[in-house]
Write a protein that holds these residues in place. Structure first.
Motif, short mmCIF file in Angstrom:
data_model
loop_
_atom_site.label_atom_id
_atom_site.label_comp_id
_atom_site.label_asym_id
_atom_site.label_seq_id
_atom_site.Cartn_x
_atom_site.Cartn_y
_atom_site.Cartn_z
N PRO A 248 64.29 -42.42 -19.08
CA PRO A 248 64.49 -41.82 -20.40
C PRO A 248 63.16 -41.78 -21.16
CG PRO A 248 66.16 -43.50 -19.96
CD PRO A 248 65.14 -43.62 -18.87
N ALA A 249 62.91 -40.69 -21.87
CA ALA A 249 61.62 -40.50 -22.55
C ALA A 249 61.31 -41.64 -23.51
CB ALA A 249 61.62 -39.17 -23.30
N ASP A 250 62.35 -42.21 -24.13
CA ASP A 250 62.09 -43.26 -25.12
C ASP A 250 61.73 -44.60 -24.47
OD1 ASP A 250 64.57 -44.01 -24.13
OD2 ASP A 250 65.64 -43.81 -26.03
N ARG A 251 61.80 -44.68 -23.14
CA ARG A 251 61.35 -45.90 -22.44
C ARG A 251 59.87 -45.86 -22.12
NH1 ARG A 251 63.76 -47.83 -17.18
NH2 ARG A 251 62.20 -49.45 -17.57
N GLU A 292 53.31 -43.24 -17.67
CA GLU A 292 53.05 -42.55 -18.93
C GLU A 292 53.52 -41.10 -18.89
OE1 GLU A 292 51.53 -43.59 -21.75
OE2 GLU A 292 50.82 -45.59 -21.15
N LYS A 293 53.77 -40.55 -20.07
CA LYS A 293 53.89 -39.11 -20.18
C LYS A 293 52.52 -38.49 -19.92
CE LYS A 293 57.61 -39.13 -23.64
NZ LYS A 293 57.98 -38.76 -25.03
N TYR A 370 60.61 -38.33 -15.72
CA TYR A 370 61.18 -38.72 -17.01
C TYR A 370 61.94 -37.54 -17.58
CZ TYR A 370 57.47 -36.11 -19.49
OH TYR A 370 56.65 -35.12 -19.96
N ARG A 371 62.86 -37.85 -18.48
CA ARG A 371 63.70 -36.83 -19.09
C ARG A 371 63.00 -36.31 -20.34
NH1 ARG A 371 67.91 -34.72 -16.51
NH2 ARG A 371 68.71 -36.82 -16.01
N THR A 372 62.70 -35.01 -20.37
CA THR A 372 61.98 -34.42 -21.49
C THR A 372 62.94 -34.17 -22.66
OG1 THR A 372 62.35 -32.17 -20.68
CG2 THR A 372 60.37 -33.30 -19.91
N ASP A 373 62.37 -33.78 -23.80
CA ASP A 373 63.18 -33.55 -25.01
C ASP A 373 64.22 -32.46 -24.81
OD1 ASP A 373 61.79 -35.53 -26.29
OD2 ASP A 373 60.36 -34.18 -27.23
N LYS A 375 65.89 -32.00 -22.15
CA LYS A 375 66.82 -32.51 -21.13
C LYS A 375 66.43 -32.13 -19.70
CE LYS A 375 69.21 -34.12 -24.52
NZ LYS A 375 69.00 -35.55 -24.90
N CYS A 380 56.06 -38.06 -14.08
CA CYS A 380 55.26 -38.97 -14.90
C CYS A 380 53.82 -38.99 -14.40
CB CYS A 380 55.82 -40.39 -14.82
SG CYS A 380 57.51 -40.58 -15.40
#
Length: 423
Positions: A248-251, A292-293, A370-373, A375, A380
């Motif tokens: 998840p992006a917030d992780r 990282e993103k 990772y899941r982008t905004d 979806k 990564c």
């Protein structure tokens, strides 16, 4: 590994940049593009044949109900022929995909634009220098003599029990070793890294995931009966925690640190440069790993460099940072910075850390996304660095801090060692 999209978007640039690593990518890149064309044609044929089979199969029951047995049998024969044609197309598809993967695994990562051209370590660029340069007397001892004088490390005993490159740490030598490990781990945790205690052996998939296989297979110790590899660095098991994971992006970012023993065959390493602690088959290291993103990875790289620099400054060692040229970089790295410390008695610089950004190269092997905004999923960026490798740090500390009274322990380690001087 590189993605097909990267290759198809700008094959000329990839060929040009890989030349900086001394890799001629023209033939493999052209072959991948040709195979991808064949793969797509085989996929289209496979899908078309599957659709025709489905349509014909659906008609057979209706024909039988209508008493059109002859037409139904003809349809069955046609379905059988379509199945055979689909089998051939599927075999062609699998062969193309397999060869594409094999070629992609053999192509190194593209060096980023900041990597200087060059063929060897002589072409690396000194970025930054710091730390006090010790002024030792002419009769200063190298660390292997100091280790013997103060009964800190027994290299001969290591040869007896295992072989060359497996030292035995004794008494205050073992205590100093443990102090360094704890200092490095505590510093990493204070900087926001979550500590991991990983396995010291990994399976083949993990070796492929981070790029040790097939590139460095000859440098790794292999447990044949169980098909497991002793790790050359904690980077391998820690980064593989995120193999086949959608984060998840917030992780993000993920920051991990880990202490481990490291095992390297170091085949072909001989001579004075491997004496004492300079080059070992088993050694201890604390590793830092980041996921990282893409847009944040180069800022993360600078943070990692600052972290390693801070450790060396706390130890009071003279250091410099090298930006590696293309010819001296690893197979998987997009850019690497090496930290070296000056070993005063040996009068030479010793590498103690490499900090690297792999961009999406490892993540594509690992399928670490990772899941982008919106979806969707995206690859990564992965990074890792030694923070720090112990043997050459130990060598420099022993040599640079020797006095007539004994070896002075750096202030930052004394709460772990319980002593100020080795005498």
């Amino acid at each position: 590994m590189l993605t097909l999209q990267q290759i198809k978007e700008n094959p000329g640039r990839i060929i040009e940049r890989l030349a900086i690593k001394g890799f001629d990518a023209k033939q493999p890149i052209e072959r991948v593009i040709a195979l991808d064309s064949d793969r797509r044609a085989a996929q289209l044929e496979n899908d078309t044949l599957a659709g025709e089979q489905k349509k014909l199969a659906a008609s057979i029951g209706a024909l039988m109900k209508q008493g059109k047995r002859e037409e139904a049998e003809a349809a069955k024969a046609e379905v059988a022929a379509l199945k055979e044609a689909q089998r051939v197309a599927s075999t062609r598809l699998d062969a193309a995909e397999g060869e594409i993967r094999d070629i992609l695994l053999s192509i190194p990562n593209i060096p980023c634009d900041a990597v200087p051209a060059g063929k060897s370590a002589d072409d690396n660029v000194v970025e930054k220098t710091g730390g006090p340069m010790p002024d030792l007397p002419a009769d200063a001892l190298p660390h292997w003599d100091l280790a013997k004088k103060y009964n800190l490390i027994d290299f001969d005993l290591g040869v007896k029990i295992t072989g060359a490159g497996f030292p035995v740490y004794i008494g205050k030598g073992a205590r100093l070793q443990r102090a360094l490990i704890q200092f490095f781990l505590d510093s990493a945790v204070a900087a926001g890294y979550t500590e991991i205690q990983p396995p010291y052996v990994v399976n083949e998939a993990s070796g492929y995931g981070t790029g040790q296989l097939p590139d460095k297979e000859g440098q790794m110790y292999f447990v044949g009966e169980d098909k497991l590899y002793l790790i050359p660095t904690a980077e391998v098991p820690v980064t593989n925690l995120y193999r086949d994971v959608i984060i998840p992006a917030d992780r993000l970012p993920i920051r991990n640190c880990a202490y481990s023993a490291c095992f390297r065959r170091e085949a072909g390493s001989y001579g004075k440069d491997v004496r004492g602690l300079n080059r070992l088959h088993q050694f201890d290291k604390v590793e830092i790993v980041r996921i990282e993103k893409p847009e944040n990875s180069y800022a993360a790289l600078e943070e990692m460099k600052d972290h390693v620099q801070g450790l060396l400054e706390a130890l009071g060692l003279p250091w410099h940072i090298l930006r590696l040229c293309g010819g001296d970089m690893s197979f998987t790295s997009a850019i690497t910075f090496d930290f070296e410390v000056f070993s005063a008695a040996q009068k030479r610089w010793l590498e103690v850390s490499s900090v690297s950004n792999f961009e999406t190269y490892q993540a594509n092997r690992l399928k670490c996304r990772y899941r982008t905004d919106d979806k969707k999923t995206a690859l990564c960026h992965t990074l890792n660095g030694s923070a720090l490798a112990l043997p050459r740090i130990m060598a420099a500390l022993l040599e640079n801090n020797q006095t007539p009274e004994g070896i002075v322990v750096p202030e930052c380690l004394r709460r772990y060692t319980g002593f100020d001087i080795i005498s």
